[in-house]
Design a protein around this motif. Structure first.
Motif, PDB file in Angstrom:
ATOM      1  N   THR A  21       0.917  -1.132   0.046  1.00 20.26           N
ATOM      2  CA  THR A  21      -0.172  -0.029  -0.047  1.00 20.26           C
ATOM      3  C   THR A  21       0.848   1.295   0.106  1.00 20.26           C
ATOM      4  N   LEU A  23       1.783   2.708   2.690  1.00 21.54           N
ATOM      5  CA  LEU A  23       1.397   3.444   3.895  1.00 21.54           C
ATOM      6  C   LEU A  23       2.260   2.686   5.175  1.00 21.54           C
ATOM      7  N   ARG A  55      -8.352   5.233   6.187  1.00 11.50           N
ATOM      8  CA  ARG A  55      -7.382   4.666   5.224  1.00 11.50           C
ATOM      9  C   ARG A  55      -6.667   3.409   5.693  1.00 11.50           C
TER      10      ARG A  55
END
Length: 70
Positions: A21, A23, A55
């Motif tokens: 991702t 992230l 998120r």
């Protein structure tokens, strides 16, 4: 003159970027957000922080019913 308040930060000191991702597994920010953080206004920081939990849930970095690390 009193010291300036410390800027808001979601950092949990678990600084690991998820390969799938992009992230951070600790806070949910992207590499670009982390890099820009010191130059963002408090309003910009709070706006990003408001969306981090959603998120991270969408990226399956938080288990259903779980909470952000603290």
């Amino acid at each position: 003159m009193p010291p300036a308040p410390k800027p808001s930060s979601p950092c949990t000191k678990v600084c690991v970027l998820d390969a799938a991702t992009g992230l951070c597994c600790g806070c949910g920010r992207t590499r670009d957000e982390i890099a820009a953080w010191g130059g963002l206004s408090e309003v910009e920081r709070r706006t990003i922080m408001a969306g981090l939990e959603a998120r991270m849930r969408a990226a399956h970095l938080i288990p259903p019913g779980g909470a952000l690390p603290s």
